[in-house]
Design a protein around this motif. Sequence first.
Motif, PDB file in Angstrom:
ATOM      1  N   TYR A   7       0.813  -1.217   0.000  1.00 51.12           N
ATOM      2  CA  TYR A   7       0.000   0.000   0.000  1.00 51.12           C
ATOM      3  C   TYR A   7       0.850   1.272   0.000  1.00 51.12           C
ATOM      4  O   TYR A   7       0.355   2.348   0.307  1.00 51.12           O
ATOM      5  CB  TYR A   7      -0.893   0.006   1.255  1.00 51.12           C
ATOM      6  CG  TYR A   7      -1.835  -1.173   1.333  1.00 51.12           C
ATOM      7  CD1 TYR A   7      -1.697  -2.092   2.361  1.00 51.12           C
ATOM      8  CD2 TYR A   7      -2.837  -1.366   0.397  1.00 51.12           C
ATOM      9  CE1 TYR A   7      -2.538  -3.180   2.456  1.00 51.12           C
ATOM     10  CE2 TYR A   7      -3.687  -2.457   0.473  1.00 51.12           C
ATOM     11  CZ  TYR A   7      -3.544  -3.361   1.507  1.00 51.12           C
ATOM     12  OH  TYR A   7      -4.379  -4.428   1.597  1.00 51.12           O
ATOM     13  N   ARG A   9       1.884   3.291  -2.195  1.00 47.93           N
ATOM     14  CA  ARG A   9       1.473   4.416  -3.043  1.00 47.93           C
ATOM     15  C   ARG A   9       0.003   4.803  -2.845  1.00 47.93           C
ATOM     16  O   ARG A   9      -0.520   5.634  -3.585  1.00 47.93           O
ATOM     17  CB  ARG A   9       1.722   4.070  -4.518  1.00 47.93           C
ATOM     18  CG  ARG A   9       3.189   3.831  -4.835  1.00 47.93           C
ATOM     19  CD  ARG A   9       3.400   3.554  -6.318  1.00 47.93           C
ATOM     20  NE  ARG A   9       4.795   3.356  -6.595  1.00 47.93           N
ATOM     21  CZ  ARG A   9       5.683   4.325  -6.832  1.00 47.93           C
ATOM     22  NH1 ARG A   9       5.273   5.580  -6.814  1.00 47.93           N
ATOM     23  NH2 ARG A   9       6.945   4.057  -7.086  1.00 47.93           N
ATOM     24  N   LEU A  10      -0.641   4.204  -1.889  1.00 48.19           N
ATOM     25  CA  LEU A  10      -2.060   4.471  -1.675  1.00 48.19           C
ATOM     26  C   LEU A  10      -2.234   5.757  -0.858  1.00 48.19           C
ATOM     27  O   LEU A  10      -1.539   5.983   0.131  1.00 48.19           O
ATOM     28  CB  LEU A  10      -2.697   3.295  -0.923  1.00 48.19           C
ATOM     29  CG  LEU A  10      -4.227   3.344  -0.731  1.00 48.19           C
ATOM     30  CD1 LEU A  10      -4.930   3.328  -2.076  1.00 48.19           C
ATOM     31  CD2 LEU A  10      -4.670   2.174   0.137  1.00 48.19           C
ATOM     32  N   GLU A  11      -3.159   6.630  -1.284  1.00 54.39           N
ATOM     33  CA  GLU A  11      -3.467   7.826  -0.514  1.00 54.39           C
ATOM     34  C   GLU A  11      -4.919   8.213  -0.745  1.00 54.39           C
ATOM     35  O   GLU A  11      -5.537   7.821  -1.738  1.00 54.39           O
ATOM     36  CB  GLU A  11      -2.542   8.981  -0.888  1.00 54.39           C
ATOM     37  CG  GLU A  11      -2.678   9.491  -2.295  1.00 54.39           C
ATOM     38  CD  GLU A  11      -1.752  10.668  -2.576  1.00 54.39           C
ATOM     39  OE1 GLU A  11      -2.119  11.499  -3.432  1.00 54.39           O
ATOM     40  OE2 GLU A  11      -0.691  10.762  -1.946  1.00 54.39           O
ATOM     41  N   THR A  12      -5.466   9.001   0.167  1.00 55.26           N
ATOM     42  CA  THR A  12      -6.845   9.453   0.073  1.00 55.26           C
ATOM     43  C   THR A  12      -6.972  10.757   0.857  1.00 55.26           C
ATOM     44  O   THR A  12      -6.008  11.216   1.469  1.00 55.26           O
ATOM     45  CB  THR A  12      -7.809   8.397   0.635  1.00 55.26           C
ATOM     46  OG1 THR A  12      -9.159   8.787   0.356  1.00 55.26           O
ATOM     47  CG2 THR A  12      -7.651   8.249   2.144  1.00 55.26           C
ATOM     48  N   THR A  13      -8.146  11.346   0.829  1.00 58.04           N
ATOM     49  CA  THR A  13      -8.387  12.551   1.617  1.00 58.04           C
ATOM     50  C   THR A  13      -9.102  12.189   2.913  1.00 58.04           C
ATOM     51  O   THR A  13      -9.797  11.170   3.000  1.00 58.04           O
ATOM     52  CB  THR A  13      -9.226  13.582   0.845  1.00 58.04           C
ATOM     53  OG1 THR A  13     -10.473  12.964   0.471  1.00 58.04           O
ATOM     54  CG2 THR A  13      -8.496  14.036  -0.406  1.00 58.04           C
ATOM     55  N   VAL A  28      -4.463  15.154   3.093  1.00 56.75           N
ATOM     56  CA  VAL A  28      -4.170  13.960   2.311  1.00 56.75           C
ATOM     57  C   VAL A  28      -3.556  12.930   3.250  1.00 56.75           C
ATOM     58  O   VAL A  28      -2.610  13.232   3.981  1.00 56.75           O
ATOM     59  CB  VAL A  28      -3.212  14.274   1.148  1.00 56.75           C
ATOM     60  CG1 VAL A  28      -2.837  12.998   0.409  1.00 56.75           C
ATOM     61  CG2 VAL A  28      -3.845  15.265   0.185  1.00 56.75           C
ATOM     62  N   SER A  30      -1.657   9.285   3.606  1.00 54.08           N
ATOM     63  CA  SER A  30      -0.877   8.329   2.826  1.00 54.08           C
ATOM     64  C   SER A  30       0.013   7.521   3.759  1.00 54.08           C
ATOM     65  O   SER A  30       0.191   7.866   4.932  1.00 54.08           O
ATOM     66  CB  SER A  30      -0.027   9.053   1.771  1.00 54.08           C
ATOM     67  OG  SER A  30       0.824   9.996   2.385  1.00 54.08           O
ATOM     68  N   PHE A  31       0.589   6.441   3.211  1.00 57.25           N
ATOM     69  CA  PHE A  31       1.488   5.605   3.994  1.00 57.25           C
ATOM     70  C   PHE A  31       2.921   6.098   3.843  1.00 57.25           C
ATOM     71  O   PHE A  31       3.380   6.394   2.738  1.00 57.25           O
ATOM     72  CB  PHE A  31       1.410   4.133   3.536  1.00 57.25           C
ATOM     73  CG  PHE A  31       0.170   3.432   3.995  1.00 57.25           C
ATOM     74  CD1 PHE A  31      -0.938   3.337   3.171  1.00 57.25           C
ATOM     75  CD2 PHE A  31       0.108   2.873   5.254  1.00 57.25           C
ATOM     76  CE1 PHE A  31      -2.085   2.692   3.597  1.00 57.25           C
ATOM     77  CE2 PHE A  31      -1.030   2.228   5.685  1.00 57.25           C
ATOM     78  CZ  PHE A  31      -2.136   2.143   4.854  1.00 57.25           C
ATOM     79  N   MET A  85      -8.878   2.669   1.580  1.00 56.05           N
ATOM     80  CA  MET A  85      -7.859   3.096   2.534  1.00 56.05           C
ATOM     81  C   MET A  85      -8.124   2.498   3.913  1.00 56.05           C
ATOM     82  O   MET A  85      -7.191   2.088   4.616  1.00 56.05           O
ATOM     83  CB  MET A  85      -7.805   4.622   2.612  1.00 56.05           C
ATOM     84  CG  MET A  85      -6.837   5.183   3.659  1.00 56.05           C
ATOM     85  SD  MET A  85      -5.124   4.702   3.415  1.00 56.05           S
ATOM     86  CE  MET A  85      -4.611   5.941   2.218  1.00 56.05           C
TER      87      MET A  85
END
Length: 342
Positions: A7, A9-13, A28, A30-31, A85
């Motif tokens: 994960y 490159r995983l991101e969200t708001t 934002v 993210s990991f 996420m």
Amino acid sequence: MTALRKYARLETTGLWRPVPDAQRREVVVSFGDSSLVLTDGRSQMPLSHWSLPAVQRRNPGELPAIYAPGADPMAETVEIDDTGMIDAIETVRAALARRRPKRGRGRLTVVLGTIGAIVLGALLWLPGAVVGHTTRIVPFVKREQIGRELLVEMTRFTGAPCADPQGLAVLGRLSARLFGAEGAQIVVLRDGLAPGTTAHVPGRHLLVDHQLIELPDGPEVLAGHLIAEKLRTDLGDPLAEVLHAAGIRANFTLLATGSLPSGVLGRQAQARLQDAPTDLPPDELLERFKAARIASTPYALSVDPSGVTTRALIEGDPIPPGAAKPLMPDADWLALQAICAR
């Protein structure tokens, strides 16, 4: 760890609250490297890093999911409604939980030793890293504002800066003569500084004890002290000095809100006035005198009348004896000497 790399490159708001009663703010999520990173969506400024092993969900089974960096009820939180996420966070948390050591005296000793080493490393490395990051991203306008606010706090010990209009005009011309277009804001103080010394605060503010403008031999000694103080600001970032003294919590507050916590500058004001000037490399100082076309001998003798400790500045003076041109007209020097008359 495989789950974390999956994960990466995983991101969200999400909606972030720095404290429970604060207004929510879009960020934002993210990991990072074993951490959950919260970043301002507009400025891309990192706001917070949460250790993934410590992350807790406040409302299991409900949406949006509410996460916190620990069990403290006053801790910051973030709300996330992105199910992808949420699943990723729960997967990584479960994987981390499985990796935790089982109960046992030997393992507990190892774990405690590891934690101690990590904490020690964090105490040694983290403050410097945070200060370095903060000083890199704070714009000059904010540096100047912090410098002015610190000057206001200093007036409790110095009184109001000397401000005769004619004297201030001379200081402006002197600054341009010594430092060029960028210049420096020269502030003459009646009290607070050690006699015949200088200091500085962020935003190119150079502070001068009034005794340096009351010398009978002309402005060359004052110019030398200003050149030396400007070199100190160039060798060590004045904002970094303030932020190191403020502490890591104040740095995070500045990153998150754009302002230092109330009282931070007030607690530094007197101590910064009393700090002894740092020694300077003679070679670099002579280069500054040469660039400004100013003799270094008057400054050297004002620091040490015997010339023993400042011999390098005397012997390496870039202006031969008797060849120095007047730094300013006599009328300007007289006006400058009267700057504290009001």
